[in-house]
Design an enzyme around this catalytic site. Structure first.
Site, PDB file in Angstrom:
ATOM      1  N   CYS A  90      38.158  -5.704  33.955  1.00 53.43           N
ATOM      2  CA  CYS A  90      37.766  -6.648  33.059  1.00 53.43           C
ATOM      3  C   CYS A  90      36.821  -7.635  33.193  1.00 53.43           C
ATOM      4  O   CYS A  90      35.860  -7.900  32.517  1.00 53.43           O
ATOM      5  CB  CYS A  90      39.051  -7.195  32.016  1.00 53.43           C
ATOM      6  N   VAL A 135      46.742  -2.815  26.201  1.00 52.13           N
ATOM      7  CA  VAL A 135      45.725  -2.173  26.275  1.00 52.13           C
ATOM      8  C   VAL A 135      45.754  -1.127  25.341  1.00 52.13           C
ATOM      9  O   VAL A 135      45.105  -1.003  24.396  1.00 52.13           O
ATOM     10  CB  VAL A 135      44.941  -1.896  27.627  1.00 52.13           C
ATOM     11  N   ASN A 160      39.022  -9.727  26.997  1.00 56.27           N
ATOM     12  CA  ASN A 160      39.579  -8.594  28.135  1.00 56.27           C
ATOM     13  C   ASN A 160      40.228  -7.617  27.922  1.00 56.27           C
ATOM     14  O   ASN A 160      40.265  -6.550  28.386  1.00 56.27           O
ATOM     15  CB  ASN A 160      40.238  -9.471  29.169  1.00 56.27           C
ATOM     16  N   ARG A 205      44.052 -17.205  37.318  1.00 58.22           N
ATOM     17  CA  ARG A 205      44.909 -17.002  35.935  1.00 58.22           C
ATOM     18  C   ARG A 205      45.168 -18.204  35.294  1.00 58.22           C
ATOM     19  O   ARG A 205      45.662 -19.272  36.011  1.00 58.22           O
ATOM     20  CB  ARG A 205      46.093 -16.030  36.429  1.00 58.22           C
ATOM     21  N   GLY A 261      51.488  -0.186  25.458  1.00 56.43           N
ATOM     22  CA  GLY A 261      50.963  -1.480  26.320  1.00 56.43           C
ATOM     23  C   GLY A 261      49.827  -2.270  25.574  1.00 56.43           C
ATOM     24  O   GLY A 261      49.532  -2.060  24.290  1.00 56.43           O
ATOM     25  N   ARG A 301      61.050   5.402  28.292  1.00 52.70           N
ATOM     26  CA  ARG A 301      61.594   4.104  27.653  1.00 52.70           C
ATOM     27  C   ARG A 301      61.175   3.635  26.181  1.00 52.70           C
ATOM     28  O   ARG A 301      61.720   3.192  25.354  1.00 52.70           O
ATOM     29  CB  ARG A 301      61.107   2.759  28.487  1.00 52.70           C
ATOM     30  N   SER A 302      59.794   4.397  25.825  1.00 52.60           N
ATOM     31  CA  SER A 302      59.387   4.026  24.512  1.00 52.60           C
ATOM     32  C   SER A 302      59.655   5.176  23.510  1.00 52.60           C
ATOM     33  O   SER A 302      59.124   5.222  22.412  1.00 52.60           O
ATOM     34  CB  SER A 302      57.894   4.005  24.811  1.00 52.60           C
ATOM     35  N   GLN A 327      41.096 -16.214  33.788  1.00 55.62           N
ATOM     36  CA  GLN A 327      41.499 -14.924  33.222  1.00 55.62           C
ATOM     37  C   GLN A 327      42.781 -15.077  32.627  1.00 55.62           C
ATOM     38  O   GLN A 327      43.769 -15.629  32.889  1.00 55.62           O
ATOM     39  CB  GLN A 327      41.579 -13.970  34.363  1.00 55.62           C
ATOM     40  N   LYS A 365      37.038  -6.564  43.632  1.00 56.32           N
ATOM     41  CA  LYS A 365      36.603  -5.527  42.726  1.00 56.32           C
ATOM     42  C   LYS A 365      35.305  -6.121  42.103  1.00 56.32           C
ATOM     43  O   LYS A 365      34.313  -5.317  41.600  1.00 56.32           O
ATOM     44  CB  LYS A 365      37.657  -5.435  41.415  1.00 56.32           C
ATOM     45  N   HIS A 383      38.669 -13.740  28.775  1.00 55.40           N
ATOM     46  CA  HIS A 383      38.305 -14.217  30.045  1.00 55.40           C
ATOM     47  C   HIS A 383      37.428 -15.151  30.018  1.00 55.40           C
ATOM     48  O   HIS A 383      36.260 -14.659  29.242  1.00 55.40           O
ATOM     49  CB  HIS A 383      38.083 -12.951  31.224  1.00 55.40           C
TER      50      HIS A 383
HETATM   51  P1  A2P Z   1      56.182   1.628  28.234  1.00 54.37           P
HETATM   52  O1  A2P Z   1      56.047   0.651  27.202  1.00 54.37           O
HETATM   53  O2  A2P Z   1      57.364   2.796  27.805  1.00 54.37           O
HETATM   54  O3  A2P Z   1      56.706   1.094  29.545  1.00 54.37           O
HETATM   55  P2  A2P Z   1      51.097  -3.086  29.947  1.00 54.37           P
HETATM   56  O4  A2P Z   1      49.999  -2.815  30.825  1.00 54.37           O
HETATM   57  O5  A2P Z   1      50.850  -3.870  28.652  1.00 54.37           O
HETATM   58  O6  A2P Z   1      52.304  -3.639  30.839  1.00 54.37           O
HETATM   59  O7  A2P Z   1      51.321  -1.273  29.440  1.00 54.37           O
HETATM   60  C1  A2P Z   1      51.759  -0.360  30.140  1.00 54.37           C
HETATM   61  C2  A2P Z   1      51.855   0.932  29.354  1.00 54.37           C
HETATM   62  O8  A2P Z   1      51.889   1.859  30.367  1.00 54.37           O
HETATM   63  C3  A2P Z   1      52.809   0.993  28.617  1.00 54.37           C
HETATM   64  O9  A2P Z   1      52.582   1.729  27.265  1.00 54.37           O
HETATM   65  C4  A2P Z   1      53.983   1.717  29.392  1.00 54.37           C
HETATM   66  O10 A2P Z   1      54.892   2.273  28.757  1.00 54.37           O
HETATM   67  C5  A2P Z   1      53.097   2.625  30.082  1.00 54.37           C
HETATM   68  N1  A2P Z   1      53.521   3.208  31.158  1.00 54.37           N
HETATM   69  C6  A2P Z   1      54.044   2.707  32.355  1.00 54.37           C
HETATM   70  N2  A2P Z   1      54.513   3.294  33.089  1.00 54.37           N
HETATM   71  C7  A2P Z   1      54.415   4.757  32.892  1.00 54.37           C
HETATM   72  C8  A2P Z   1      54.874   5.972  33.146  1.00 54.37           C
HETATM   73  N3  A2P Z   1      55.116   6.195  34.327  1.00 54.37           N
HETATM   74  N4  A2P Z   1      54.677   6.831  32.347  1.00 54.37           N
HETATM   75  C9  A2P Z   1      54.242   6.885  31.087  1.00 54.37           C
HETATM   76  N5  A2P Z   1      53.932   5.907  30.750  1.00 54.37           N
HETATM   77  C10 A2P Z   1      53.741   4.409  31.587  1.00 54.37           C
END
Ligand code: A2P
Length: 352
Positions: A134, A19, A323, A243, A17, A44-45, A161, A221, A250
């Protein structure tokens, strides 16, 4: 987790992701002492990889068995994932530093900005430490020295932001919409409820934003987290979160009313020596903090420091910070750094 000694076993949850990628970069840039590192994301990754210190690591799927032998987990995979997996990691004796909003207001979970309340790091009764929102982080870094000197009674803040706060798909949406609109095609909002390119949306987050009082959860928040981090429930905050079509960093227009008078010169002097703050305030040369300068850097930049002539004890300041770095990954890694130095290294003078 034991203190002292060499590297730690570190796991990044949400490594693919916006962050998560910053976690990877900042661990490397700050030479964080690691013995073993692992990078987790959703199913997915699997098949993707992460480059860390010149070496390729496979992205692994997050499961209930993920935390064996880990000592520090840096989470940024959304609230649902944190709610389920942070207690699983903590039960495996792995300290969780969580970037989601899920645990922030739990009384047994410290909410920490190391420049403000490092001593709270050692009160993690659930084995979880929360990283604040953030927009709150950069605001309290700037306001802490002013609060210590003159006691802040009320804050009025408008945030501007960047889209990276909504994740990597949101950044892609701004890119695509900008290209489409410049090519004469209509914008297609998917993540945001309206066109974000060339626009300003007074709604954060993009879904389920509004509470019964008409404020968004992001806005609330700023009130609740500021009080918890500053340890002062008497501070009042009123706010509007917007936004804007900026990729990184930000910006915040912050007005404060203090109990004691602070001149603009006093505030400038206090901020100039405050940890984590860089003052950029030379209006004669049109110098003030800018998102384009703050993006990719660590400080909280403060400028446009001026007295509020509409009240007796008031100041206006302009606060800008990245941020994804200070507002998320950097702050979490700074918490981990204090954690591994131990109580004597928290720098708060608390004498634990
Ligand atoms: P993935 O890329 O496999 O979806 P962002 O905030 O930039 O959208 O990133 C969210 C991060 O959290 C990504 O690395 C995403 O992985 C991961 N993520 C989202 N849902 C899940 C989950 N259920 N289990 C593990 N990782 C998750």
């Amino acid at each position: 987790m034991s203190n002292g000694g060499s590297g730690r076993n570190v796991v990044v949850v949400g490594a693919t992701g916006a962050v998560g990628q910053q976690f990877v970069q900042i661990l490397e840039q700050r030479n964080f002492p690691t013995k073993r590192v692992r990078f987790l994301a959703s199913a997915r990754s699997v098949g993707k990889s992460v480059t860390f210190r010149g070496k390729e690591y496979p992205v692994e799927e997050l499961t209930e068995k993920s935390f064996d032998g880990d000592e520090i987990a840096l989470f940024s995979a959304g609230s649902g994932t944190s709610r389920k997996f942070a207690p699983i990691a903590a039960a495996a004796k792995c300290i969780v530093i969580d970037n989601s909003s899920c645990w922030r207001m739990d009384p047994d979970v410290p909410l920490v900005v190391p420049e403000v309340n490092p001593q709270d790091i050692f009160k993690a009764r659930k084995g979880i430490i929360a990283n604040p929102n953030c927009s709150t982080i950069q605001m309290v870094v700037a306001l802490k020295p002013l609060h210590d000197a003159a006691k802040i009674k009320r804050i009025v803040v408008t945030t501007m932001q960047s889209v990276s706060g909504a994740g990597h798909y949101a950044m892609e949406e701004l890119r695509l919409q900008t290209a489409d609109l410049l090519a004469g095609k209509p914008a297609q909002p998917k993540i945001f409820p309206h066109q974000i390119a060339f626009n300003a949306l007074p709604q954060i987050p993009q879904s389920n934003a509004f509470e019964a009082n008409g404020y968004t959860s992001e806005e609330m928040k700023l009130l609740n987290e500021t009080r918890k981090i500053m340890g002062d429930p008497s501070i009042n905050v009123t706010m509007t979160c917007v936004r804007v079509p900026v990729f990184m960093a930000h910006s915040e227009a912050v007005n404060i009313e203090t109990e004691r008078k602070l001149s603009a010169a006093d505030a400038r002097a206090l901020l100039a020596k405050a940890p984590g703050v860089v003052v950029v305030d030379d209006v004669a040369r049109q110098q003030y903090p800018l998102a384009t300068v703050a993006g990719g850097t660590d400080p909280v930049y403060v400028g446009r420091i001026r007295e509020d002539f509409s009240i007796a004890n008031g100041l206006n300041i302009w606060v800008v910070s990245d941020n994804l770095r200070k507002g998320a990954a950097l702050n979490a890694i700074q918490i981990a750094e204090v954690l591994i130095k131990g109580k004597s290294g928290c720098g708060c003078g608390c004498g634990h």
